[in-house]
Design an enzyme around this catalytic site. Structure first.
Site, short mmCIF file in Angstrom:
data_model
loop_
_atom_site.label_atom_id
_atom_site.label_comp_id
_atom_site.label_asym_id
_atom_site.label_seq_id
_atom_site.Cartn_x
_atom_site.Cartn_y
_atom_site.Cartn_z
N ASP A 149 0.83 -1.19 0.00
CA ASP A 149 0.00 0.00 0.00
C ASP A 149 0.87 1.25 0.00
O ASP A 149 1.87 1.33 0.73
CB ASP A 149 -0.90 -0.04 1.24
CG ASP A 149 -1.89 1.10 1.30
OD1 ASP A 149 -2.74 1.18 0.41
OD2 ASP A 149 -1.80 1.91 2.25
N GLU B 36 14.88 -14.48 0.21
CA GLU B 36 15.22 -15.61 1.07
C GLU B 36 14.22 -16.75 0.92
O GLU B 36 14.48 -17.88 1.36
CB GLU B 36 15.25 -15.18 2.54
CG GLU B 36 16.36 -14.19 2.89
CD GLU B 36 16.29 -13.79 4.35
OE1 GLU B 36 15.73 -14.56 5.17
OE2 GLU B 36 16.79 -12.69 4.69
#
Length: 551
Positions: free
Chosen positions: A213, A273
Site C-alpha cells: 500500500d 530468502e
C-alpha cells in the site's frame, strides 16, 4: 532409485518468475462472503468461494487488509501487523485459506500497510507517551512553528493538514491519511527492522507475496521542507478528487524520497530468502507515477512490479490514450514491470466510470489480458458490476463523508459481491450487510451468469485462458504499437511466437492493417474474420487477434 530422485527434484522446481504476466484477483474481505451472519465478509467466507476464483483461471489472489484494526479506514489502519482481526476470523482460519488456495493452484498475496499504522498500535501508544521513550522517534514528530502552526504545508489526502497536534508531547505528528493513521518514521532503522519482521511473519506462514500500500509514501523529507504549489493547469484528480486541496501541491517532499530505494532493496532481499515470494507496489502520484514505477521496479533488487493510476482514473481511454500510456511506460520503465488494472477498491468501477455496455466491457477485458505486464482484476469485475449508489446515511467511508456530495467516496465500489439473486443480500450474508447490496447487481450474480454462455463471466474465463495459452501474451515483448482512428494495435512476441492484437475502443467502425507476413486468426474472443487481402475491418468494440504462421 535414480528415476525417483529425478521426479522428486522436478517436483521441487519453483518458478520464481510466476508473477511475470500473472493475473491477480483482488478480494475486499469485508464484502466477499460472510460466513457468520454478522453482515461482514470474513476469511472462512473467502475460503468457501475460492473454487469460483480458481474457475476464472487466475494465478493468485490479493486480499485487502484483515489485520487487527479499529477500522477507522477499514483495515488500512493496522493496530497489530501479526494477527487477524476477530471480525475476519483467526490465524487458523487464515492458515486454512492458504492451504485451500494452494490446493486449487492459487498463490496468496496480502496487503501490507507499512507507511503508517493505527494510532491504537502499541508502537504509537509508546511513541506518543514522551519525547525520550525507546520508540519516541518511531513516528514523524515535529515541534510547532514559533506561532504554533504546523511545521510545513503538507496536506492529507483525506483533507486538511497532514499534521495533528498531540498534547502529550506538545508536538505535531505526521499523517498522510486520517489523523488516526500516524506515519511511521522510515529514517529510523529500528522501524524498518520491525516492519520487515512483520513481513517475515507472513512469509513463514506461507504467503506467496504482498501488495504494498502507498509504496511511495514510506519516506518523508528529513528536513520537512514545504511542498511547492502546483499550477492549476497541472493538477490531476487521478489520486485525489478535484475538490480536494491535496491537488494544489506538487508533493516533492512529503513522499517519493530517494531514500525509499534503500528500504525497497532491504525488502526485496528478505523476499529473496524465500523460494518465489513477490510484491506489487501501489504508486500514488499524479505527476510522476510512471517514472516512480520505473525506478522501483528497475533491475532485480527492488520490487517485482508496480501499478500507477493511468487506467484507474478519468475518462474511458481511447486508442490514442492507450498508445500514449504504453509509450510512456517504455520510456519510464524500460527494464521494469507494470501491473495493470481498470478497477480496484479505491476507484469508481470502470463499467460505470467509462460508461461501458457489455460489448465495451468485453473489449476492454480482452485488451487487459493482452497488455505486457501483470494484471489485477477486482472482485465483481468479472460480472460487470457497476458503481453502486450508496445513500449518505449508509456511507461508511470517511473519505466520502468528508467530501460529500461532490465526491461520494469509495463505498460504491465496495458493496458486497453478488452470488445469487434469490434474496436481497445476493447470497453474501444471512444478516444485514455492512453496506447495502445494490438491487441492480442481483441480476448480474454469479449464479445468473453461469447459466448464460454469452455472459461477461464466461468471457473473462475465455480471455484468461487465451492469455495462459500463449506465452507471448503473458510474458512476451510488446512492439509495433500504433493507432488508426479508434483502433489501437500492437504485437506481442516471445520464443518465436508473434501475436497481433487490435482493439476498436469505440462504438464506431474502424480498420487496421496487419503487419507483413502470413497470419491466422486465434482466440474466438470478439475476433473478426481476417480478410485474404487489404485492411481488417473492425466493427464497434471488435477485436482482431492473429498469430503469425511461420512457413
Amino acid at each position: 532409485m535414480n528415476t525417483q530422485t529425478n521426479i522428486s527434484a522436478a517436483a521441487q522446481v519453483v518458478d520464481k518468475d510466476w508473477w511475470r504476466g500473472a493475473v491477480i484477483y483482488q478480494i475486499y474481505p469485508r464484502s466477499y462472503q460472510d460466513s457468520t451472519g454478522d453482515g461482514i465478509g470474513d476469511l472462512k467466507g473467502i475460503t468457501r468461494r475460492l473454487p469460483h476464483i480458481a474457475s476464472l483461471g487466475v494465478d493468485a489472489i490479493w486480499i485487502s487488509p484483515f489485520f487487527k484494526s479499529p477500522m477507522k479506514d477499514f483495515g488500512y489502519d493496522v493496530s497489530d501487523y501479526c494477527d487477524v482481526d476477530p471480525m475476519f476470523g483467526t490465524l487458523a482460519d487464515f492458515d486454512a485459506l492458504i492451504a485451500r488456495a494452494h490446493e486449487l493452484g492459487l498463490k496468496v498475496m496480502i496487503d501490507q500497510v507499512l507507511s503508517h499504522s493505527s494510532d491504537q498500535h502499541a508502537w504509537f501508544k509508546e511513541s506518543r507517551a514522551s519525547r525520550d521513550n525507546p520508540k519516541a522517534d518511531w513516528y514523524v514528530w515535529s515541534d510547532p512553528n514559533p506561532d504554533g502552526t504546523p511545521p510545513n504545508n503538507w496536506l492529507s489526502i483525506f483533507g486538511g493538514s497532514a499534521w495533528q497536534w498531540d498534547a502529550r508531547r506538545e508536538q505535531y505528528y505526521l499523517h498522510n491519511f486520517l489523523t488516526s493513521q500516524p506515519d511511521l518514521n522510515f529514517h529510523c532503522a529500528e522501524v524498518q527492522d520491525a516492519l520487515l519482521e512483520t513481513v517475515r511473519f507472513w512469509l513463514d506462514r506461507g504467503v506467496d507475496g504482498f501488495r504494498l500500500d502507498t509504496i511511495n509514501f514510506y519516506v518523508h523529507d528529513k528536513e520537512l521542507r514545504s511542498n511547492p504549489a502546483l499550477p492549476p493547469e497541472e493538477r490531476d484528480s487521478s489520486i485525489a478528487p478535484s475538490v480536494n486541496p491535496y491537488n494544489h501541491q506538487f508533493h516533492l517532499y512529503s513522499k517519493n524520497q530517494p531514500e525509499n530505494l534503500a528500504f525497497l532493496e532491504r525488502f526485496r532481499a528478505l523476499l529473496d530468502e524465500y523460494p518465489a515470494a513477490t510484491a506489487v507496489g501501489e504508486v500514488g502520484d499524479a505527476q510522476r507515477g510512471l517514472e516512480i514505477m520505473g525506478e522501483y521496479t528497475a533491475g532485480d533488487d527492488r520490487v517485482h512490479m508496480c501499478y500507477s493510476f493511468e487506467f484507474l482514473s478519468g475518462d474511458q481511454p481511447d486508442a490514442a490514450r492507450v498508445v500514449e500510456v504504453l509509450t510512456k511506460v517504455d520510456t519510464a520503465a524500460p527494464d521494469g514491470w507494470a501491473c495493470w488494472a481498470f478497477s480496484n477498491h479505491d476507484v469508481i468501477r470502470h463499467a460505470s466510470r467509462w460508461n461501458l455496455d457489455l460489448a465495451g466491457q468485453k473489449a476492454f477485458a480482452t485488451l487487459l489480458m493482452c497488455l505486457r505486464g501483470s494484471v489485477c482484476i477486482y472482485q465483481g469485475e468479472e460480472l460487470g458490476l457497476g458503481e453502486a449508489e450508496v445513500a449518505f446515511e449508509d456511507l461508511q467511508d470517511p473519505y466520502g463523508i468528508e467530501f460529500w456530495p461532490e465526491f461520494k467516496g469509495r463505498d460504491g465500489c465496495r458493496t458486497p459481491m453478488v452470488w445469487e439473486k434469490s434474496n436481497s443480500n445476493g447470497g453474501f450474508s444471512e444478516g444485514k450487510p455492512w453496506l447495502p447490496v445494490a438491487p441492480e447487481h442481483l441480476v448480474r450474480s454469479v449464479a445468473e451468469q453461469e447459466e448464460d454462455p454469452e455472459a461477461l463471466l464466461h468471457h473473462y474465463r475465455r480471455v484468461l485462458a487465451l492469455r495462459h495459452a500463449h506465452r507471448a501474451l503473458s510474458k512476451g515483448e510488446l512492439g509495433g504499437l500504433a493507432q488508426s482512428g479508434p483502433v489501437v494495435s500492437f504485437t506481442r512476441s516471445e520464443a518465436g511466437e508473434d501475436i497481433f492484437c487490435a482493439f476498436n475502443l469505440s462504438g464506431q467502425a474502424g480498420e487496421v492493417s496487419l503487419p507483413k507476413g502470413n497470419w491466422e486468426q486465434i482466440g474466438g474472443v470478439l475476433s473478426t474474420e481476417l480478410p485474404k487481402a487489404g485492411p481488417v475491418a473492425l466493427g464497434p468494440w471488435q477485436v482482431a487477434l492473429a498469430r503469425r504462421i511461420n512457413e
